[in-house]
Enzyme design. Structure first.
Site, short mmCIF file in Angstrom:
data_model
loop_
_atom_site.label_atom_id
_atom_site.label_comp_id
_atom_site.label_asym_id
_atom_site.label_seq_id
_atom_site.Cartn_x
_atom_site.Cartn_y
_atom_site.Cartn_z
CG ASP B 277 -2.31 -0.49 0.88
OD1 ASP B 277 -2.52 -0.84 -0.30
OD2 ASP B 277 -3.17 -0.55 1.78
CG ASP B 324 0.62 -8.55 10.46
OD1 ASP B 324 -0.25 -8.51 9.57
OD2 ASP B 324 0.39 -8.30 11.66
CG ASP B 326 6.22 -7.81 11.90
OD1 ASP B 326 5.12 -7.68 11.34
OD2 ASP B 326 6.34 -7.99 13.12
CG ASP B 421 -7.81 -9.31 13.36
OD1 ASP B 421 -8.75 -8.68 13.90
OD2 ASP B 421 -6.62 -9.16 13.65
#
Lengths: 309, 825
Positions: B277, B324, B326, B421
């Site tokens: 994004d 995610d 990371d 979520d």
């Protein structure tokens, strides 16, 4: 790669150690598939097409393994190609065995006849018949007076040599003999209970492995020598060696010996100092590999040398 | 006769070393070889003290006492056990008792539905009777001692039935307390008392509800295990891996992409998408070069959820795994998780734990990384696993696999709330799909980088969960089973804990400052009811959660967040549409230790108030009416406890230095070093990051700082060499830093380290079991350290010498104090 791929993996664990440890902590993962690794292996084969070349048809230089009494304490060490390090391995193993108090004889049938250089001071002490304990157990060095390459070895020469040794006086006999010296190799093969084929992770050697094992394994009779592949001088910093090493582990042409000897400049240094790696650098990884190999041989030994039979 | 001998014979008849051996040790604070004038005073004080108290150094008494006591107890126990027949004695070991309990639990009676129903009804009836029967003070004492005795004898017995017994006991103790509180302890005559009393009662009811729901949720974790995949690879489904990113640095994302690409899954069925994004060209370049696909979208609507939905519409894998950016997955992630999807066609979601290899702000600032379970562990170790039993595991945004079909049926990831979520999972549950949880850490990421970032993240979660509670309440609507409703309800209730926590933190002030009787009962009676409630809850929770959260640590975690989630949750409860999505900052640095004043303001206010309360309380203890002494004491105790917890929260606000760009992961694995002169050294990696390693090597002396070398690591049967430089050689370890790695080498390094299947498995194995009292001590110590640090940072640097001087002067005064003689040589 021109090697037999349907042979058993032998001493190689079925999965990598990290997966193994995950499996131990987590039930339900017994059928783990290391797919990414398989893919990389496929890529490696694609990257080095030579290794996938068709095997050279056997020339017949090795006939079927001879029927004979294979003594479990006679170890035939043969290099896949010249320079693979068979002589170094014999010297290293002999030194290690001697260090742990075993009585050892070494038979030098190599064309270079340079085993005594590796054994260095040790061999001379043996020949002199030294007084100290270390010297008493020094390896007995057996050499043919002529260069075996030039001449056919007399029939039964090796068996006679070995039976001439005092009964029960020896724990181990190591024979250094290249496979292309036909008569010598046949005699050694008929006596040895164990064969270590020394190879380097280099393209030439890997290509040869196919030939050698094609011959050795096709002729293996149930009572024949127990064949293991020992990888020598592995230098993982070289991408090609790394790939070949992975290939050899992925589809080993024979069972792999429990240790491999890393490329270490100190191995050559020790030879220059007239000795083996265990003499000068006993703590280094290469010396450790010899230790593992020696322990492995000692553990798997079944009986004593029955001389004269 | 020499002079010395004369002195000896005339005066003391002593041997030569008498003074050195006997007298000097009695005055440890005096240096007799270098006497100062003031030492006269010291000697005087010490002599007086010695004359009054014992003169000989004593062995530490209490320990002997305890040992003696224990020995006696054992003797009594033995005597007692001799009275019991041998055949009985054999049955009394915990394991045998457990077996018997399990036999009872397995008995056919329970399979019989009416019989089971009758039993349950009976249990509830007994519970009710035990809760509502009024007792006198003495009977309450006896009853509670009885419950306590049962709890203590049961808590060491392994097995689920013992846990259930503890839960029932705790439910009785807490139920009795609340029943008593509601019926007897409200002062209806005084408006202030009543208002404040209701507030506290409300908070307590909330805490009770959360406690009971917590028991329900976590009493019996499912402990699911992986299921075998079919032998035929062609039956394995195709998986799209989505790695959404917005503003994280490329360094954080790179290992994740490398690891995702290295997963053990058929490559033609594995597609890795970087969903950027941030629309950064270097990301595109990296993704394409690494072998992943890169995707951007025209707008950034609905943040992460919108990003995922955009990708969802443009891909067609049967399953979607979301990480995610990371969270670095291990290579075994998919093979561990996918089996269940093929077994259960209604399974829509498989969630795995979020594991963090960098310390979270609590761990870093309190200095307990890897020693005490972190805040997350309770949720991923126990709560989600407990939810799984009730088919109520919900999606946590990362480290999960979702089936595409149900996801498309609900219209993709939910975008209405900021916790997309949980809402997504709720919708799939409403359609009758299942979810599952595997408690095997198969990915790990970075924890939030600072306390303020952590607070920001939790505010988002809290707001999002309350938004769902308002917009799509799990307690209402169709499609959910009752346990599912309760599990979701509890997850949301948990985030409402801010206000009650603040009430608890300020409750003692009501009496100390305002003189309001918020619990209108005699002090002793309060103690008699509240103590069992707290003790039983602690024992039971220590047993259920002990592995994942040490006792009393929840106090710190919740207190530190209380103020900050109180406001947004209240706002969201009233107006659920307010608020936006904020991205949690990760992978940042803290250049210098500092105190985060702005974030600790609310704690400071509470600290000042509580201190004031303590002072007033002490004054009232001296000057107040006699009948209030007990009440004052209880409130003082409560207030000091609150102060300690607030101190720990303050300690979290002291941001410790964090200057590592890449966090170290402690893990032992074999390695080898190849020196420039082609020597080959065996070594063992002790910790690693993608920047460097600490390596143990016996032949370390051959390596000097600045030496270039190659590190050989293995991944399966493959070996890799990485160029590196020695940067330090200290304490038996060799610190090396990788030199410029090529992209290929970087991917290989990830495969050798983060991608290992077992890299996160042994994480919690070394930790000791929870010991409630030790844990309490530690929590209190953290509180004290908070005040110490506050003091340190409250005075700017030029005030430091003043503190030093004051300390020095106090230390000097302390030399005058009498002290215990040192034991003789």
């Amino acid at each position: 790669m021109s090697i037999k791929t349907d042979c058993q993996n032998g001493d190689l664990p079925r999965v990598s150690e990290d997966v193994l440890s995950l499996q131990q902590s987590t039930p339900g993962l017994e059928h783990y598939r290391e797919l990414h690794q398989c893919e990389e292996i496929r890529e490696i084969r694609h990257r080095w097409p030579l290794l996938d070349a068709e095997p050279v048809p056997p020339h017949g230089f090795l006939r079927l393994a001879l029927p004979g009494v294979h003594h479990s304490n006679v170890v035939l060490v043969t290099g896949v190609a010249g320079g693979a390090g068979a002589t170094t391995v014999v010297a290293g193993l002999a030194a290690r065995m001697q260090h742990s108090g075993r009585k050892v004889a070494v038979v030098d049938l190599s064309p270079g006849q340079d085993l005594h250089l590796h054994l260095g001071n040790r061999a001379e002490a043996g020949e002199r018949g030294g007084k100290s304990h270390a010297e008493k157990v020094a390896p007995v060095l057996i050499r043919h007076s002529d260069r075996p390459a030039c001449q056919q070895l007399p029939a039964q020469w090796l068996a006679d040599c070995l039976s001439a040794l005092p009964r029960d006086a020896l724990d181990w006999v190591f024979i250094d003999c290249p496979w292309y010296l036909e008569s010598a190799f046949h005699q050694a093969n008929a006596l040895a209970g164990r064969m270590l084929v020394v190879a380097t992770a280099e393209p030439g050697a890997v290509h040869q492995i196919g030939q050698v094992f094609g011959n050795l394994l096709s002729g293996e009779s149930p009572g024949g020598a127990d064949i293991h592949l020992l990888i020598n001088k592995v230098n993982m910093a070289i991408p090609l060696q790394r790939d070949l090493h992975a290939l050899l582990h992925d589809s080993p042409p024979a069972r792999l010996a429990p240790a491999e000897i890393p490329h270490d400049s100190r191995v050559a240094n020790s030879l220059a100092k007239r000795g083996t790696i265990g003499d000068f650098y006993p703590d280094c990884e290469a010396a450790h590999s010899f230790r593992i190999l020696a322990d492995w041989l000692n553990e798997s030994r079944i009986g004593h040398l029955e001389t004269g039979s | 006769m020499s002079k010395g001998n004369i002195r000896q014979s005339l005066l003391f008849r002593t041997h030569p070393g008498f003074f050195r051996e006997r007298i000097a040790p009695l005055f440890p604070q005096v240096d007799f070889r270098n006497l100062k004038p003031t030492d006269l005073i010291r000697i005087l004080i010490q002599s007086l003290w010695l004359a009054v108290f014992r003169t000989h150094p004593q062995p530490p008494r209490p320990r002997v006492h305890i040992r003696l006591w224990r020995r006696r107890m054992k003797q009594w126990g033995r005597r007692l056990s001799r009275a019991i027949p041998a055949s009985w004695r054999r049955r009394m070991t915990p394991i045998v008792i457990r077996k018997q309990m399990e036999e009872i639990a397995r008995h056919d009676v329970w399979a019989n539905r009416p019989m089971g129903l009758v039993t349950y009804l009976l249990t509830v009836a007994i519970l009710l009777i035990a809760i509502i029967t009024p007792f006198s003070l003495l009977s309450q004492l006896i009853f509670m001692l009885l419950l306590w005795f049962i709890a203590l004898s049961v808590r060491r017995i392994p097995g689920n039935l013992a846990t259930m017994i503890l839960i029932v006991l705790s439910a009785i103790a807490s139920g009795r307390y609340l029943w008593w509180r509601i019926n007897y302890t409200l002062n209806w005559d005084d408006m202030l008392d009543l208002t404040l009393g209701f507030l506290l009662l409300g908070a307590e009811l909330f805490a009770w509800l959360v406690l009971m729901l917590g028991y329900f949720q976590s009493a019996r974790p499912l402990q699911r295990q992986p299921v075998k995949l079919p032998d035929d690879l062609s039956q394995w489904p195709s998986v799209d891996i989505f790695i959404p990113t917005y503003n994280e640095p490329l360094d954080v994302v790179r290992p994740t992409v490398h690891a995702a690409l290295a997963m053990d899954w058929p490559s033609e069925k594995l597609n890795v998408y970087v969903l950027d994004d941030g629309k950064r060209p270097e990301f595109r370049e990296f993704a394409e070069q690494a072998g992943a696909r890169y995707m951007i979208r025209p707008d950034n609507s609905h943040a992460k959820a919108g990003n995922l939905n955009h990708a969802l519409a443009r891909t067609e894998g049967e399953f979607v795994a979301i990480f995610d950016c990371d969270h670095i997955p291990t290579r075994s992630f998919l093979q561990v998780n996918m089996g269940w999807f093929l077994v259960d066609p209604k399974l829509a979601l498989m969630q795995t734990p979020h594991h963090f290899f960098s310390p979270d702000p609590f761990e870093r600032n309190l200095g307990n990384f890897g020693v005490v379970p972190n805040e997350n562990e309770l949720f991923y170790g126990l709560v989600q696993d407990g939810n799984d039993l009730w088919n109520a595991t919900f999606f946590c945004g990362s480290c999960a696999v979702l089936r595409r079909k149900p996801l498309e049926e609900i219209g993709g990831i939910a975008v209405e709330t900021v916790t997309e979520d949980a809402h997504t999972a709720l919708r799939m549950h409403r359609l009758g799909y299942n979810s599952a949880y595997l408690k095997i850490p198969q990915a790990a990421g970075l924890a939030t980088e600072s306390f303020s970032a952590h607070v920001g993240q939790r505010i988002r979660w809290a707001r999002g969960m309350i938004q769902i509670f308002r917009l799509d309440n799990p307690l209402l609507g169709k499609g959910l089973s009752l346990p599912q409703r309760l599990c979701y309800g509890n997850a949301m209730l948990h985030f409402l804990s801010g206000v009650p926590r603040l009430i608890f933190l300020s409750a003692p002030l009501a009496f100390l400052l305002l003189h309001s009787y918020i619990i209108y009962a005699p002090a002793l009676l309060i103690l008699m009811y509240v103590a069992p409630h707290i003790i039983h809850a602690s024992i039971t929770n220590s047993r259920i959660q002990g592995k994942y959260r040490y006792s009393f640590w929840a106090e710190i975690y919740e207190t530190a967040l209380a103020w900050y989630i109180a406001r947004p949750t209240t706002t969201a409860l009233i107006n659920p549409h307010k608020g936006s999505f904020n991205v949690t900052a990760k992978g940042g640095l803290v250049p210098e230790e500092h105190f985060d004043w702005s974030i600790s303001k609310p704690f400071l206010v509470l600290v000042v108030l509580n201190l004031l309360g303590l002072v007033v309380g002490l004054w009232r203890l001296v000057d107040g009416p006699d009948h209030e002494v007990n009440t004052v004491l209880i409130n003082l105790g409560w207030g000091s406890y609150n102060l300690m917890i607030l101190g720990a929260a303050l300690a979290v606000a002291v941001e410790a230095r964090q200057v590592r760009h890449a966090h170290r992961v402690e893990f032992s694995m074999p390695a080898a070093l190849l020196l420039p002169d082609e020597r080959y050294l065996k070594a063992e990696v002790r910790d690693f990051s993608l920047g460097g390693m600490n390596i143990h090597c016996d032949e370390r002396s051959d390596c000097y700082v600045g030496m270039p070398l190659k590190i050989l690591l293995r991944a399966g049967i493959r070996s890799f060499a990485f160029p590196a430089t020695v940067v330090r050689s200290r304490g038996g370890l060799l610190g090396v830093k990788f030199q410029e790695l090529t992209a290929q080498q970087e991917a290989e390094l990830v495969q050798c380290t983060f991608s290992r299947a077992d890299i996160w498995t042994g994480w919690a194995a070394k930790r000791p079991l929870d010991r409630p009292l030790t844990s309490l001590k530690e929590v209190l110590a953290k509180g004290l350290s908070g005040y110490h640090r506050l003091f340190h940072f409250a005075f700017p640097r030029h005030a430091q010498p003043l503190i030093g001087q004051a300390r020095g002067f106090l230390g000097y005064l302390a030399t005058y104090l009498p002290r215990q003689p040192v034991p003789g040589p």
